[in-house]
Design an enzyme around this catalytic site. Structure first.
Site, mmCIF file in Angstrom:
data_model
loop_
_atom_site.group_PDB
_atom_site.id
_atom_site.type_symbol
_atom_site.label_atom_id
_atom_site.label_comp_id
_atom_site.label_asym_id
_atom_site.label_seq_id
_atom_site.Cartn_x
_atom_site.Cartn_y
_atom_site.Cartn_z
ATOM 1 N N SER A 91 48.089 44.668 34.830
ATOM 2 C CA SER A 91 47.425 45.932 35.096
ATOM 3 C C SER A 91 46.809 46.474 33.796
ATOM 4 O O SER A 91 45.980 45.818 33.182
ATOM 5 C CB SER A 91 48.419 46.910 35.728
ATOM 6 O OG SER A 91 47.761 48.033 36.257
ATOM 7 N N GLU A 126 46.983 44.279 46.467
ATOM 8 C CA GLU A 126 47.132 45.165 45.310
ATOM 9 C C GLU A 126 47.200 46.635 45.728
ATOM 10 O O GLU A 126 48.045 47.404 45.269
ATOM 11 C CB GLU A 126 45.947 44.983 44.353
ATOM 12 C CG GLU A 126 45.778 43.605 43.752
ATOM 13 C CD GLU A 126 46.544 43.423 42.452
ATOM 14 O OE1 GLU A 126 47.241 44.368 42.032
ATOM 15 O OE2 GLU A 126 46.437 42.334 41.861
ATOM 16 N N HIS A 151 50.603 45.471 44.270
ATOM 17 C CA HIS A 151 50.482 45.553 42.816
ATOM 18 C C HIS A 151 51.871 45.618 42.185
ATOM 19 O O HIS A 151 52.743 46.369 42.622
ATOM 20 C CB HIS A 151 49.689 46.822 42.480
ATOM 21 C CG HIS A 151 49.237 46.958 41.075
ATOM 22 N ND1 HIS A 151 48.247 46.177 40.529
ATOM 23 C CD2 HIS A 151 49.613 47.812 40.083
ATOM 24 C CE1 HIS A 151 48.016 46.553 39.286
ATOM 25 N NE2 HIS A 151 48.851 47.534 38.975
#
Length: 514
Positions: free
Chosen positions: A183, A304, A398
Site C-alpha cells: 500500500s 482490494e 486489501h
C-alpha cells in the site's frame, strides 16, 4: 552484540533468531528538526539495549470500524526514527540476502511494531529482515512554504543508507537488498527506486497493492490548509510545530476522515520536489530512465476495495447511492460513461459498490502496475492474491495477504482480517515466493512477457493465469493512468460536473460515518 556506526547494540535470541529492535537510524525529528530532513542520531557510549520496539511516529488511531480489522500499536517517545533487524547469523561472514520492509497505512498510520510484520520467518529462511518506522501524516508528508517536502520519504532513504552501511555486521549483503512495501509502503518503495539518491542501494523491489505515484501538490496543500483553518493558525511549518501534538493528530484525523482510495479527497502523499522526486516515479520507471537493473515483484488482491468499503457498512451505502456513486467513480478515475457501462457488461451480476470498487482499484493500482510490467518485461513478476477471508464480506481484501507473506497466521492480529483457520499451505507458498525473490530475483514462475502471466494465490494450489485482467485493462486504453497536472485557470475545468458528484458521494458516505 553488534556495532553500528553510532554505537553498539545488544539484541536477543528468540527461537534461534537474533532480533534487534528499536535501533535509531536518525535523530528524533522534533524541536529544531521538526518538518526537516532527517539527521544522523547522536552516537552513544556503551551498549544500547535493543530488546524492545522503539517509539512509533505520531499518528491518530484507526476509527472503531477499521480497528476491528487492523492493529496499530502505539509506543510513546520521541526517538521514533528507528528500525528492527531479524537475522539468523549476525556477523560479517554470512552475506545473506536482505529484505527491507516499509509498512502501509495511507502514510498516516502503521508502524514496524505491528505483530503481523514479525521478520522471524524471513530470518528462519535465510533472509535478513529489516523493518522501518518513518514519519507519517502532516509530520512526514505535509507541504509547507517554509519546510522541504517529503520528509517521511527522506526518512526511508536514510534507513536504506543505514542498511547499506551497516547490514554487513548483522549478516546481510548490502549488494543484495530487496525493498518491499504494501500500500503506502509500496508507493514509497516505487518512489525510492526511482530516486537518483537511492541508485545502487536496492537490487530488487516488491510493490504490493501500491504503484509508484505522486499526488498533486495542491491536493496535499488543501489538506494542510484545512487543518490550519480548523486550528486557526497559518499553514506554515512554524505554526504547526507550535500546536499541541495530540490536538494536531485529532485535527488530522477529523479533516482526513472522508479521504480514501474510493472517495478521493485531500490527503497526504509524496509530491514531486525537484530533488528526491524530480518527476513522477511511474513515468521515470516505465520510461527506463531510472532503476533499469532493479527487478520487480508486483501484486494486488482480488478485492482490494472491500477493506475500504466494508468497515462501517459503506459497501451497502455505496450500493444504495447507485448513479451518484458511479458518477463519483467516473470523476475519481477521469473516465467517461462508457467505462462503467462496459464494466457492467463484464460483470452483469455485480452491484454498484463492486463496480465502483473494481473501477477505482483498476485505475489507481492494477493499470499502473500492468503498465510498469509491460515496460520492463523479463525482469518483472506479477501475482494476484485471491483467497477470500473467512470473515463475512471482506473477500480477498486489501492487506489480507500480509499474514501469508510474513507467515504469521499464528498471531491474533492476522486473524483480525483472515479469520480463524487460514490455510497454512497458502502461507507456505506465498512466503516462499517472497523469500526466493529476495534471494535470487526469481519467485518461481514465468516473468512478464507478451502472454501476461499472473501467479494466482487463492483456493487450491497456486497457478498461472494468462492475462486474467485483460478485459478490464482494455477498457482503459483511452484513459490516462497518470493525469497531467491541470493548469491554473479561473474557468470551470472540464469534468467539474463529475467532480461535484465525488463531493456528493463523500458527503453521503460521511453522513453514514458520523
Amino acid at each position: 552484540m553488534v556495532r553500528t556506526p553510532h554505537g553498539a547494540v545488544r539484541g536477543r535470541y528468540e527461537h534461534g533468531i537474533a532480533v534487534f529492535r528499536g535501533i535509531p537510524y536518525a535523530a528524533p525529528p522534533f524541536g529544531s528538526r521538526r518538518f526537516r530532513p532527517p539527521e544522523p542520531p547522536e552516537p552513544w557510549d556503551g551498549v544500547r539495549d535493543a530488546g524492545a520496539f522503539g517509539p512509533t511516529p505520531p499518528k491518530p488511531p484507526y476509527s472503531e470500524a477499521f480497528a476491528r480489522y487492523l492493529s496499530d500499536p502505539v509506543i510513546a517517545g520521541d526517538d521514533c526514527l528507528n528500525l528492527n533487524v531479524w537475522t539468523p547469523a549476525p556477523g560479517p561472514a554470512a552475506r545473506l540476502p536482505v529484505l527491507v520492509w516499509l509498512h502501509g497505512g495511507a502514510l498516516t498510520r502503521g508502524s514496524s511494531a505491528v505483530p503481523v510484520y514479525d521478520g522471524r520467518t524471513f530470518a528462519r529462511d535465510g533472509v535478513v529482515c529489516v523493518s522501518v518506522n518513518y514519519r507519517l501524516g502532516v509530520e512526514g508528508f505535509g507541504l509547507f512554504p517554509d519546510a522541504p517536502p517529503n520528509p517521511g520519504l527522506h526518512d526511508q532513504l536514510a534507513a536504506l543508507r543505514w542498511v547499506h552501511e551497516t547490514i554487513t555486521a548483522f549478516g546481510g549483503d548490502p549488494g543484495n537488498v530487496t525493498l518491499a512495501g504494501q500500500s503506502a509502503g509500496a508507493i514509497s518503495a516505487g518512489a525510492l527506486i526511482a530516486a537518483p539518491q537511492a541508485q545502487g542501494l536496492v537490487r530488487r523491489a516488491v510493490l504490493q497493492s501500491g504503484p509508484p505515484e505522486t499526488l498533486e501538490r495542491d491536493k496535499v496543500r488543501r489538506m494542510v490548509r484545512r487543518m490550519a483553518n480548523r486550528l486557526k493558525i497559518p499553514a506554515t511549518a512554524e505554526a504547526f510545530a507550535a500546536v499541541d501534538r495530540d490536538l494536531l493528530l485529532r485535527t488530522q484525523a477529523d479533516i482526513g476522515r472522508l479521504s480514501s482510495p474510493v472517495l478521493g479527497g485531500p490527503s497526504f502523499g509524496i509530491v514531486e520536489d525537484g530533488d528526491l522526486v524530480p518527476r513522477d516515479p511511474l513515468r521515470a520507471l516505465a520510461d527506463g530512465e531510472a532503476a533499469r537493473d532493479v527487478g520487480l515483484l508486483m501484486g494486488w488482491t482480488r478485492d482490494e476495495y472491500r477493506l475500504w468499503l466494508v468497515p462501517g457498512g459503506l459497501l451497502d451505502r455505496v450500493d444504495r447511492l447507485g448513479a451518484v456513486a458511479l458518477a463519483g467513480a467516473m470523476a475519481r478515475c477521469h473516465a467517461g460513461h462508457e467505462v462503467p457501462r462496459r464494466y457492467r457488461a463484464l460483470h452483469p451480476d455485480a452491484g454498484t459498490a463492486e463496480i465502483v470498487g473494481q473501477m477505482v482499484t483498476d485505475h489507481l493500482l492494477r493499470i499502473p502496475l500492468h503498465r510498469l510490467a509491460d515496460a520492463r518485461p523479463g525482469s518483472s513478476y506479477v501475482y494476484e492474491f485471491a483467497w477470500p477471508s473467512l470473515l463475512s464480506g471482506l473477500g480477498a481484501c486489501h492487506a489480507l495477504e500480509l499474514g501469508f507473506v510474513f507467515d504469521t497466521g499464528d498471531v491474533p492480529e492476522s486473524a483480525k482480517l483472515a479469520g480463524e483457520g487460514a490455510p497454512q499451505e497458502l502461507a507456505d507458498a506465498m512466503h516462499a515466493a517472497w523469500v526466493r525473490f529476495a534471494a535470487t530475483g526469481d519467485p518461481g514462475w514465468q516473468p512478464w512477457d507478451d502472454t501476461r502471466p499472473v501467479r494466482i494465490f487463492g483456493d487450491g494450489p497456486p497457478h498461472i493465469a494468462y492475462g486474467p485482467r485483460d478485459p478490464e485493462v482494455a477498457l482503459w486504453s483511452a484513459v490516462p493512468t497518470v493525469p497531467e497536472p491541470t493548469p491554473a485557470s479561473d474557468a470551470r475545468p472540464p469534468g467539474a460536473e463529475r467532480a461535484s458528484a465525488v463531493r456528493r458521494l463523500r458527503r453521503s458516505v460521511g453522513a453514514r460515518r458520523r
